[in-house]
Design a protein around this motif. Structure first.
Motif, PDB file in Angstrom:
ATOM      1  N   ASP A 260       0.832  -1.204   0.000  1.00 41.39           N
ATOM      2  CA  ASP A 260       0.000   0.000   0.000  1.00 41.39           C
ATOM      3  C   ASP A 260       0.866   1.253   0.000  1.00 41.39           C
ATOM      4  O   ASP A 260       0.594   2.204  -0.734  1.00 41.39           O
ATOM      5  CB  ASP A 260      -0.922   0.019   1.228  1.00 41.39           C
ATOM      6  CG  ASP A 260      -2.186  -0.807   1.043  1.00 41.39           C
ATOM      7  OD1 ASP A 260      -2.645  -0.967  -0.108  1.00 41.39           O
ATOM      8  OD2 ASP A 260      -2.729  -1.277   2.050  1.00 41.39           O
ATOM      9  N   ALA A 261       1.906   1.261   0.813  1.00 39.40           N
ATOM     10  CA  ALA A 261       2.766   2.444   0.915  1.00 39.40           C
ATOM     11  C   ALA A 261       3.421   2.773  -0.425  1.00 39.40           C
ATOM     12  O   ALA A 261       3.479   3.943  -0.831  1.00 39.40           O
ATOM     13  CB  ALA A 261       3.829   2.222   1.988  1.00 39.40           C
ATOM     14  N   GLN A 262       3.907   1.779  -1.118  1.00 43.50           N
ATOM     15  CA  GLN A 262       4.572   2.010  -2.407  1.00 43.50           C
ATOM     16  C   GLN A 262       3.585   2.360  -3.511  1.00 43.50           C
ATOM     17  O   GLN A 262       3.923   3.104  -4.435  1.00 43.50           O
ATOM     18  CB  GLN A 262       5.377   0.783  -2.807  1.00 43.50           C
ATOM     19  CG  GLN A 262       6.591   0.555  -1.947  1.00 43.50           C
ATOM     20  CD  GLN A 262       7.345  -0.706  -2.338  1.00 43.50           C
ATOM     21  OE1 GLN A 262       6.772  -1.652  -2.893  1.00 43.50           O
ATOM     22  NE2 GLN A 262       8.629  -0.730  -2.041  1.00 43.50           N
ATOM     23  N   GLN A 263       2.377   1.812  -3.441  1.00 40.77           N
ATOM     24  CA  GLN A 263       1.394   2.039  -4.504  1.00 40.77           C
ATOM     25  C   GLN A 263       0.528   3.268  -4.267  1.00 40.77           C
ATOM     26  O   GLN A 263      -0.203   3.695  -5.161  1.00 40.77           O
ATOM     27  CB  GLN A 263       0.488   0.811  -4.646  1.00 40.77           C
ATOM     28  CG  GLN A 263       1.218  -0.471  -4.969  1.00 40.77           C
ATOM     29  CD  GLN A 263       1.953  -0.416  -6.294  1.00 40.77           C
ATOM     30  OE1 GLN A 263       1.499   0.193  -7.256  1.00 40.77           O
ATOM     31  NE2 GLN A 263       3.107  -1.054  -6.355  1.00 40.77           N
ATOM     32  N   GLY A 264       0.555   3.820  -3.043  1.00 41.90           N
ATOM     33  CA  GLY A 264      -0.305   4.954  -2.727  1.00 41.90           C
ATOM     34  C   GLY A 264      -1.755   4.539  -2.572  1.00 41.90           C
ATOM     35  O   GLY A 264      -2.668   5.319  -2.854  1.00 41.90           O
TER      36      GLY A 264
ATOM     37  N   ALA B 276      -7.792  -9.433  -5.776  1.00 37.57           N
ATOM     38  CA  ALA B 276      -7.371  -8.338  -4.905  1.00 37.57           C
ATOM     39  C   ALA B 276      -8.268  -7.129  -5.131  1.00 37.57           C
ATOM     40  O   ALA B 276      -8.724  -6.880  -6.247  1.00 37.57           O
ATOM     41  CB  ALA B 276      -5.918  -7.977  -5.180  1.00 37.57           C
ATOM     42  N   THR B 277      -8.479  -6.391  -4.055  1.00 35.79           N
ATOM     43  CA  THR B 277      -9.181  -5.113  -4.127  1.00 35.79           C
ATOM     44  C   THR B 277      -8.362  -4.092  -3.365  1.00 35.79           C
ATOM     45  O   THR B 277      -7.621  -4.431  -2.444  1.00 35.79           O
ATOM     46  CB  THR B 277     -10.596  -5.196  -3.521  1.00 35.79           C
ATOM     47  OG1 THR B 277     -10.493  -5.593  -2.157  1.00 35.79           O
ATOM     48  CG2 THR B 277     -11.476  -6.167  -4.288  1.00 35.79           C
ATOM     49  N   THR B 278      -8.487  -2.840  -3.767  1.00 34.49           N
ATOM     50  CA  THR B 278      -7.772  -1.773  -3.072  1.00 34.49           C
ATOM     51  C   THR B 278      -8.510  -0.460  -3.309  1.00 34.49           C
ATOM     52  O   THR B 278      -9.411  -0.383  -4.140  1.00 34.49           O
ATOM     53  CB  THR B 278      -6.301  -1.683  -3.547  1.00 34.49           C
ATOM     54  OG1 THR B 278      -5.577  -0.907  -2.596  1.00 34.49           O
ATOM     55  CG2 THR B 278      -6.177  -1.096  -4.926  1.00 34.49           C
ATOM     56  N   VAL B 279      -8.106   0.562  -2.591  1.00 34.12           N
ATOM     57  CA  VAL B 279      -8.661   1.903  -2.768  1.00 34.12           C
ATOM     58  C   VAL B 279      -7.524   2.822  -3.187  1.00 34.12           C
ATOM     59  O   VAL B 279      -6.469   2.844  -2.542  1.00 34.12           O
ATOM     60  CB  VAL B 279      -9.299   2.423  -1.456  1.00 34.12           C
ATOM     61  CG1 VAL B 279      -9.762   3.868  -1.619  1.00 34.12           C
ATOM     62  CG2 VAL B 279     -10.442   1.529  -1.028  1.00 34.12           C
ATOM     63  N   LEU B 280      -7.743   3.528  -4.271  1.00 41.30           N
ATOM     64  CA  LEU B 280      -6.783   4.507  -4.771  1.00 41.30           C
ATOM     65  C   LEU B 280      -7.486   5.844  -4.883  1.00 41.30           C
ATOM     66  O   LEU B 280      -8.417   6.005  -5.672  1.00 41.30           O
ATOM     67  CB  LEU B 280      -6.234   4.091  -6.141  1.00 41.30           C
ATOM     68  CG  LEU B 280      -5.340   5.089  -6.854  1.00 41.30           C
ATOM     69  CD1 LEU B 280      -4.072   5.350  -6.057  1.00 41.30           C
ATOM     70  CD2 LEU B 280      -5.013   4.611  -8.255  1.00 41.30           C
ATOM     71  N   ASP B 281      -7.079   6.795  -4.059  1.00 39.38           N
ATOM     72  CA  ASP B 281      -7.667   8.125  -4.122  1.00 39.38           C
ATOM     73  C   ASP B 281      -7.153   8.839  -5.356  1.00 39.38           C
ATOM     74  O   ASP B 281      -5.953   8.834  -5.629  1.00 39.38           O
ATOM     75  CB  ASP B 281      -7.328   8.933  -2.865  1.00 39.38           C
ATOM     76  CG  ASP B 281      -7.966   8.322  -1.623  1.00 39.38           C
ATOM     77  OD1 ASP B 281      -9.082   7.784  -1.717  1.00 39.38           O
ATOM     78  OD2 ASP B 281      -7.322   8.370  -0.554  1.00 39.38           O
ATOM     79  N   THR B 282      -8.033   9.461  -6.114  1.00 39.18           N
ATOM     80  CA  THR B 282      -7.632  10.123  -7.355  1.00 39.18           C
ATOM     81  C   THR B 282      -7.698  11.642  -7.246  1.00 39.18           C
ATOM     82  O   THR B 282      -7.382  12.333  -8.191  1.00 39.18           O
ATOM     83  CB  THR B 282      -8.500   9.649  -8.537  1.00 39.18           C
ATOM     84  OG1 THR B 282      -9.877   9.920  -8.238  1.00 39.18           O
ATOM     85  CG2 THR B 282      -8.299   8.182  -8.781  1.00 39.18           C
ATOM     86  N   CYS B 283      -8.119  12.138  -6.135  1.00 42.83           N
ATOM     87  CA  CYS B 283      -8.181  13.604  -5.958  1.00 42.83           C
ATOM     88  C   CYS B 283      -7.331  14.039  -4.806  1.00 42.83           C
ATOM     89  O   CYS B 283      -7.055  13.373  -3.907  1.00 42.83           O
ATOM     90  CB  CYS B 283      -9.606  14.040  -5.690  1.00 42.83           C
ATOM     91  SG  CYS B 283     -10.699  13.711  -7.058  1.00 42.83           S
TER      92      CYS B 283
END
Length: 56
Positions: A24-28, A49-56
């Motif tokens: 998570d740390a490396q991928q943001g 796999a699922t994850t959350v990536l903030d785009t704003c």
């Protein structure tokens, strides 16, 4: 995998492999989850796999 097919030890190996290659740390990202399953006793293994990536 062990001779017991896709057991808890095999699932742990799959999860550890994913965790080694996705940070998570490396991928943001955050709230990453991974699940490995097999419908044929380990002949084929599917990882989701699922994850959350903030785009704003």
């Amino acid at each position: 995998m062990t001779t017991a097919g896709f057991d808890a030890a095999s699932k742990k190996v799959a999860t550890d492999y994913f965790n080694t290659n996705f940070s998570d740390a490396q991928q943001g990202t955050r709230s990453t989850a991974f699940d490995a399953t097999s419908t044929d006793n380990g002949q084929t293994i599917t990882g989701t796999a699922t994850t959350v990536l903030d785009t704003c």
